[in-house]
Scaffold this motif. Structure first.
Motif, short mmCIF file in Angstrom:
data_model
loop_
_atom_site.label_atom_id
_atom_site.label_comp_id
_atom_site.label_asym_id
_atom_site.label_seq_id
_atom_site.Cartn_x
_atom_site.Cartn_y
_atom_site.Cartn_z
N MET A 14 0.85 -1.19 0.00
CA MET A 14 0.00 0.00 0.00
C MET A 14 0.88 1.24 0.00
SD MET A 14 -3.10 1.01 2.62
CE MET A 14 -2.04 1.15 4.07
N SER A 15 0.46 2.27 -0.70
CA SER A 15 1.26 3.47 -0.83
C SER A 15 1.17 4.33 0.43
CB SER A 15 0.78 4.30 -2.02
OG SER A 15 -0.48 4.92 -1.71
N ASP A 16 2.09 5.26 0.54
CA ASP A 16 1.96 6.32 1.52
C ASP A 16 0.88 7.27 1.01
OD1 ASP A 16 2.35 7.96 3.67
OD2 ASP A 16 4.37 8.62 3.11
N TRP A 17 0.44 8.17 1.90
CA TRP A 17 -0.66 9.09 1.58
C TRP A 17 -0.30 9.98 0.39
CZ3 TRP A 17 -5.25 9.88 4.61
CH2 TRP A 17 -6.02 10.98 4.20
N GLY A 18 -1.07 9.84 -0.68
CA GLY A 18 -0.87 10.70 -1.84
C GLY A 18 0.43 10.49 -2.57
N ALA A 19 1.06 9.33 -2.40
CA ALA A 19 2.40 9.12 -2.98
C ALA A 19 2.35 8.49 -4.37
CB ALA A 19 3.24 8.24 -2.05
N GLN A 27 3.33 -2.67 -11.49
CA GLN A 27 4.66 -2.55 -10.87
C GLN A 27 4.68 -3.06 -9.43
OE1 GLN A 27 3.30 -0.01 -12.85
NE2 GLN A 27 4.55 -0.90 -14.48
N GLY A 28 3.55 -3.58 -8.93
CA GLY A 28 3.55 -4.20 -7.61
C GLY A 28 2.74 -3.49 -6.55
N LEU A 29 2.16 -2.33 -6.87
CA LEU A 29 1.34 -1.63 -5.89
C LEU A 29 -0.07 -2.21 -5.90
CD1 LEU A 29 1.32 0.77 -3.87
CD2 LEU A 29 0.33 2.14 -5.70
N ASP A 30 -0.59 -2.55 -4.70
CA ASP A 30 -1.91 -3.18 -4.60
C ASP A 30 -3.00 -2.23 -4.12
OD1 ASP A 30 -0.90 -5.82 -5.23
OD2 ASP A 30 0.02 -5.81 -3.25
N GLN A 31 -2.64 -1.20 -3.40
CA GLN A 31 -3.66 -0.29 -2.87
C GLN A 31 -3.08 1.11 -2.74
OE1 GLN A 31 -5.42 -1.62 0.79
NE2 GLN A 31 -6.76 0.15 0.99
N GLU A 32 -3.88 2.11 -3.11
CA GLU A 32 -3.49 3.51 -3.00
C GLU A 32 -4.16 4.09 -1.76
OE1 GLU A 32 -3.68 7.66 -5.64
OE2 GLU A 32 -4.89 5.91 -6.21
N SER A 33 -3.38 4.74 -0.89
CA SER A 33 -3.95 5.29 0.35
C SER A 33 -4.08 6.79 0.25
CB SER A 33 -3.08 4.93 1.56
OG SER A 33 -1.90 5.71 1.56
N GLY A 34 -5.03 7.32 1.01
CA GLY A 34 -5.15 8.76 1.17
C GLY A 34 -5.88 9.48 0.08
N ARG A 35 -6.20 8.81 -1.02
CA ARG A 35 -6.81 9.52 -2.16
C ARG A 35 -8.06 8.79 -2.67
NH1 ARG A 35 -3.02 12.85 -4.70
NH2 ARG A 35 -4.77 13.58 -5.96
N GLN A 36 -8.57 7.81 -1.90
CA GLN A 36 -9.66 7.00 -2.43
C GLN A 36 -10.89 7.85 -2.78
OE1 GLN A 36 -7.76 6.22 0.10
NE2 GLN A 36 -7.34 4.03 0.24
N TRP A 42 -5.38 7.80 -8.65
CA TRP A 42 -4.93 6.96 -9.78
C TRP A 42 -5.63 5.60 -9.79
CZ3 TRP A 42 -2.21 8.67 -13.80
CH2 TRP A 42 -1.54 9.90 -13.66
N PHE A 43 -6.02 5.11 -8.62
CA PHE A 43 -6.67 3.80 -8.57
C PHE A 43 -8.19 3.92 -8.62
CE2 PHE A 43 -3.54 0.35 -7.05
CZ PHE A 43 -2.54 0.88 -7.85
N ARG A 44 -8.72 5.07 -9.12
CA ARG A 44 -10.15 5.20 -9.39
C ARG A 44 -10.35 5.27 -10.91
NH1 ARG A 44 -13.75 6.43 -5.43
NH2 ARG A 44 -14.95 7.81 -6.79
N GLU A 45 -10.69 6.40 -11.44
CA GLU A 45 -10.97 6.51 -12.88
C GLU A 45 -9.79 6.12 -13.77
OE1 GLU A 45 -13.90 6.74 -14.07
OE2 GLU A 45 -14.65 6.86 -12.00
N PRO A 46 -8.57 6.59 -13.45
CA PRO A 46 -7.45 6.18 -14.31
C PRO A 46 -7.26 4.66 -14.37
CG PRO A 46 -6.82 8.06 -12.97
CD PRO A 46 -8.15 7.59 -12.45
N LEU A 47 -7.55 3.95 -13.26
CA LEU A 47 -7.43 2.49 -13.28
C LEU A 47 -8.53 1.88 -14.16
CD1 LEU A 47 -6.14 -0.11 -12.32
CD2 LEU A 47 -7.56 0.00 -10.25
N ARG A 48 -9.74 2.44 -14.08
CA ARG A 48 -10.82 1.95 -14.93
C ARG A 48 -10.50 2.18 -16.41
NH1 ARG A 48 -14.01 4.34 -10.65
NH2 ARG A 48 -15.20 2.73 -9.54
N GLU A 49 -9.93 3.36 -16.70
CA GLU A 49 -9.56 3.65 -18.08
C GLU A 49 -8.46 2.72 -18.58
OE1 GLU A 49 -8.45 7.73 -17.97
OE2 GLU A 49 -10.49 8.46 -17.56
#
Length: 475
Positions: A14-19, A27-36, A42-49
């Motif tokens: 999981m990333s650091d807040w906003g990182a 590249q190995g990141l499973d969860q984005e923190s602080g920006r859900q 990045w793990f919302r609309e950009p991931l869907r796109e």
């Protein structure tokens, strides 16, 4: 490859807040923190796109979901979810106070001024909001104390939730508890002349000097803000029995040090910090903290006396904080110390710091002798030669290796002794501290290794030599 294949890590990342700055699930990141909740996450609309266009597959997403759920089930979070439990706040506060007491560092105690005698009649407490509480640093480490902060100060121009908070443990209250027969008076220190006048009429003057540091709020230099140096100098001139209590996040310069006989570094002392400070000043607690950093005698002793980019920052209105404008070009920063950071830099350059790494005084005295060193272990005899119980930290340093001067802390051990007591202290030496990292591995040359034991990086005594063979090994 390193994390999953070589280290066999099966958890999730999981990333650091906003990182996060890209759709980095491959590249190995499973969860984005602080920006859900942020539409720009990045793990919302950009991931869907990315999924729609095929640069990310459902298998990539399933893999990350598996890592998260697998860990949750393995730890029992699904079958046995956590529930709020009654918290014994009193016992936790006791622990917080013990931590603060042991972390307090007695930097200077000329003529044995401290501890303050129990028969003292009048004590002047000055500055640092000592009538209210003790400060804490800001950013991710900032906590809201039980019952609320005793003081909450806005930071001009900053976000609403970022404030300077004070823990509700006032040093003034603690000192009044420790000296019930004394008159303990307070001045906020906003007027140096007024504070000096009050100090002149007291048996002891205690100046609390504070400095706010926070995540994302570095300081341009090591000076105390808000004219506190002038306040300390005025009080010290008025009363020769002046004590300075520093509540800072790191080293500071002390232009008044020759005029002040006693200095304590209390850091950000926490939820029972004011009471811990009072315990140390009164002598109920014998200080045993040691500096984890070097306090330089001047900025010129530092690898970068002038911080790169500092000429471009602008003071924030009404604040001791600064803003750095956005840059199109990268900011280049040189690190002339290389691997010799901190106390190693001072040793390499031959600088005498104001207070060395590992420094810390006590209300008693200790003697270290009979150092013996093998390849990975050492022992030293430590004796309390003073008149009261106390603790010290035996610190073992590598001072030369195969004819090359070094200064590396390779082992340390805290020991508590009553007057006259002596103990043999054992120290374990991590081999990597004797080696250098070269060509993807650790390497030690053969030759004579010299060690010294003492109570700081510069106050060294008993020495010992041992001949060691050359050695190389992987990580």
């Amino acid at each position: 490859e390193v994390l999953r294949d070589i280290w066999n890590y099966e958890g999730w990342v999981m990333s650091d807040w906003g990182a996060v700055h890209s759709v980095s699930i491959k590249q190995g990141l499973d969860q984005e923190s602080g920006r859900q909740a942020d539409k720009h996450a990045w793990f919302r609309e950009p991931l869907r796109e990315a999924l729609a266009e095929g640069s990310v597959t459902e298998a990539d997403i399933d893999r990350s979901v598996l890592r998260i759920l697998r860990t949750m089930y393995r730890l029992g979070l699904a079958d046995n979810p956590l529930s709020p439990l009654p918290i014994d706040f009193d016992s936790h506060l006791e622990v917080a106070q013990r931590v603060a007491e042991q972390g307090t560092v007695l930097l200077k105690n000329e003529g044995g001024l401290l501890p303050i005698p129990a028969a003292t009649k009048r004590i002047a407490v000055i500055g640092g909001h000592a009538d209210t509480g003790v400060p804490q640093g800001g950013g991710s480490s900032q906590v809201w104390p039980v019952g609320g902060a005793s003081l909450s100060l806005a930071i001009p121009g900053d976000v609403a939730y970022h404030r300077r908070l004070y823990m509700p443990s006032a040093p003034l209250t603690g000192l009044r508890e420790q000296f019930p027969e004394a008159e303990v008076v307070f001045d906020d220190g906003s007027d140096a002349a007024r504070a000096a006048k009050m100090a002149r009429l007291a048996d002891f003057a205690i100046v609390f000097a504070e400095e706010f540091r926070a995540e994302g709020h570095d300081t341009l230099d090591l000076r105390l803000p808000d004219e506190q140096d002038s306040l300390i100098a005025a009080v010290a001139k008025a009363n020769p029995r002046t004590v300075v209590v520093l509540e800072t996040g790191g080293p500071i310069l002390m232009p008044w040090i020759d005029q002040v006989p006693a200095v304590i570094e209390a850091w950000y002392a926490g939820n029972r910090g004011g009471h811990a400070i009072a315990q140390v000043l009164s002598g109920k607690v014998n200080p045993s903290g040691r500096l984890p950093v070097t306090f330089p005698a001047s900025l010129e002793q530092l690898p970068n006396p002038v911080l790169p980019g500092s000429a471009q920052v602008k003071p924030r209105l009404g604040s001791d904080l600064y803003d750095m404008p956005e840059r199109e070009e990268p900011l280049e920063i040189a690190y002339p110390e290389g691997a010799d950071t901190g106390y190693r830099w001072f040793a390499r350059k031959g600088f005498e710091p104001l207070f060395a790494f590992g420094h810390g005084l006590s209300y008693t005295r200790f003697k270290m002798s009979n150092l013996k060193v093998s390849g990975e272990t050492a022992s030293v005899q430590v004796r309390n030669t003073g008149k009261r119980a106390g603790a010290t930290v035996a610190q073992l340093y590598l001072i030369s290796r195969a004819g090359e001067a070094k200064r590396r802390l390779v082992g340390f051990q805290r020991v508590k002794l009553v007057p006259g007591e002596s103990k043999q202290v054992s120290l374990t030496i991590e081999p990597r501290l004797l080696a250098d990292w070269q060509h993807s591995g650790w390497s030690m040359p053969s030759g004579v290794y010299s060690f010294a034991v003492g109570e700081s990086a510069v106050l060294l005594g008993s020495t010992a030599d041992v001949k060691l063979p050359a050695r190389s090994w992987g990580d």
